[in-house]
Design a protein around this motif. Sequence first.
Motif, mmCIF file in Angstrom:
data_model
loop_
_atom_site.group_PDB
_atom_site.id
_atom_site.type_symbol
_atom_site.label_atom_id
_atom_site.label_comp_id
_atom_site.label_asym_id
_atom_site.label_seq_id
_atom_site.Cartn_x
_atom_site.Cartn_y
_atom_site.Cartn_z
ATOM 1 N N TRP A 151 26.919 18.206 23.937
ATOM 2 C CA TRP A 151 25.740 17.443 24.328
ATOM 3 C C TRP A 151 25.183 17.847 25.687
ATOM 4 O O TRP A 151 24.317 17.181 26.225
ATOM 5 N N ASN A 152 25.651 18.952 26.282
ATOM 6 C CA ASN A 152 25.103 19.353 27.583
ATOM 7 C C ASN A 152 23.704 19.942 27.395
ATOM 8 O O ASN A 152 23.352 20.431 26.331
ATOM 9 N N PRO A 153 22.873 19.899 28.447
ATOM 10 C CA PRO A 153 21.488 20.346 28.288
ATOM 11 C C PRO A 153 21.345 21.838 27.981
ATOM 12 O O PRO A 153 20.375 22.249 27.348
ATOM 13 N N PHE A 154 22.311 22.647 28.382
ATOM 14 C CA PHE A 154 22.222 24.080 28.096
ATOM 15 C C PHE A 154 22.462 24.354 26.613
ATOM 16 O O PHE A 154 21.895 25.280 26.048
ATOM 17 N N ASN A 155 23.293 23.552 25.990
ATOM 18 C CA ASN A 155 23.518 23.679 24.557
ATOM 19 C C ASN A 155 22.276 23.228 23.785
ATOM 20 O O ASN A 155 21.918 23.824 22.769
ATOM 21 N N ILE A 156 21.619 22.191 24.274
ATOM 22 C CA ILE A 156 20.356 21.759 23.670
ATOM 23 C C ILE A 156 19.311 22.867 23.823
ATOM 24 O O ILE A 156 18.545 23.145 22.903
ATOM 25 N N LEU A 157 19.294 23.510 24.979
ATOM 26 C CA LEU A 157 18.373 24.625 25.203
ATOM 27 C C LEU A 157 18.651 25.763 24.225
ATOM 28 O O LEU A 157 17.725 26.357 23.673
ATOM 29 N N LEU A 158 19.923 26.069 24.009
ATOM 30 C CA LEU A 158 20.285 27.095 23.035
ATOM 31 C C LEU A 158 19.810 26.696 21.641
ATOM 32 O O LEU A 158 19.325 27.526 20.881
ATOM 33 N N GLY A 159 19.926 25.426 21.326
ATOM 34 C CA GLY A 159 19.473 24.940 20.024
ATOM 35 C C GLY A 159 17.976 25.059 19.846
ATOM 36 O O GLY A 159 17.496 25.299 18.742
ATOM 37 N N THR A 160 17.212 24.917 20.940
ATOM 38 C CA THR A 160 15.763 25.039 20.808
ATOM 39 C C THR A 160 15.314 26.487 20.747
ATOM 40 O O THR A 160 14.292 26.784 20.137
ATOM 41 N N THR A 161 16.072 27.396 21.361
ATOM 42 C CA THR A 161 15.688 28.807 21.264
ATOM 43 C C THR A 161 16.082 29.390 19.914
ATOM 44 O O THR A 161 15.453 30.320 19.439
ATOM 45 N N GLN A 162 17.115 28.863 19.315
ATOM 46 C CA GLN A 162 17.575 29.308 17.994
ATOM 47 C C GLN A 162 17.113 28.307 16.937
ATOM 48 O O GLN A 162 17.875 27.917 16.076
ATOM 49 N N PHE A 163 15.872 27.846 17.037
ATOM 50 C CA PHE A 163 15.363 26.740 16.237
ATOM 51 C C PHE A 163 15.278 27.119 14.762
ATOM 52 O O PHE A 163 14.269 27.592 14.281
ATOM 53 N N SER A 164 16.365 26.930 14.060
ATOM 54 C CA SER A 164 16.391 27.172 12.626
ATOM 55 C C SER A 164 17.411 26.213 12.030
ATOM 56 O O SER A 164 18.056 25.450 12.725
ATOM 57 N N TYR A 165 17.559 26.270 10.752
ATOM 58 C CA TYR A 165 18.518 25.373 10.112
ATOM 59 C C TYR A 165 19.945 25.870 10.251
ATOM 60 O O TYR A 165 20.887 25.200 9.879
ATOM 61 N N ASP A 166 20.135 27.066 10.820
ATOM 62 C CA ASP A 166 21.476 27.604 11.072
ATOM 63 C C ASP A 166 21.924 27.327 12.511
ATOM 64 O O ASP A 166 22.829 27.960 13.019
#
Length: 105
Positions: free
Chosen positions: A54-69
């Motif tokens: 739940w850290n903000p850098f992991n959220i950032l990674l999730g937004t750059t890799q914005f896909s269902y994977d």
Amino acid sequence: MPPSVLVLGMVLLVVNIVRSSGAAIALGVAFTLGINIVTAASQFLVSKAELLKWNPFNILLGTTQFSYDVTSKTHLTLINVIIGLIVYLILFYGIAFVIFNKRNV
């Protein structure tokens, strides 16, 4: 929503905390350029401790890799990434706004 909005919120928060304008500029540049290194380190740490997902850098990674994977890299579902992004945006911009209003500029 582009991932740069989250990066800008983090940079704005750090810049508002620092009193010196030279230090604020240096921290803003270093933070913007070093965000990829910190995000990669965050991905490694998430694999070791599940709570760190739940850290903000992991959220950032999730937004750059914005896909269902996105679950394989961040250990979060797509809806969790979106909710985390909104929560961190409100948190970062809210704290930066409060700090900025208490300053004498």
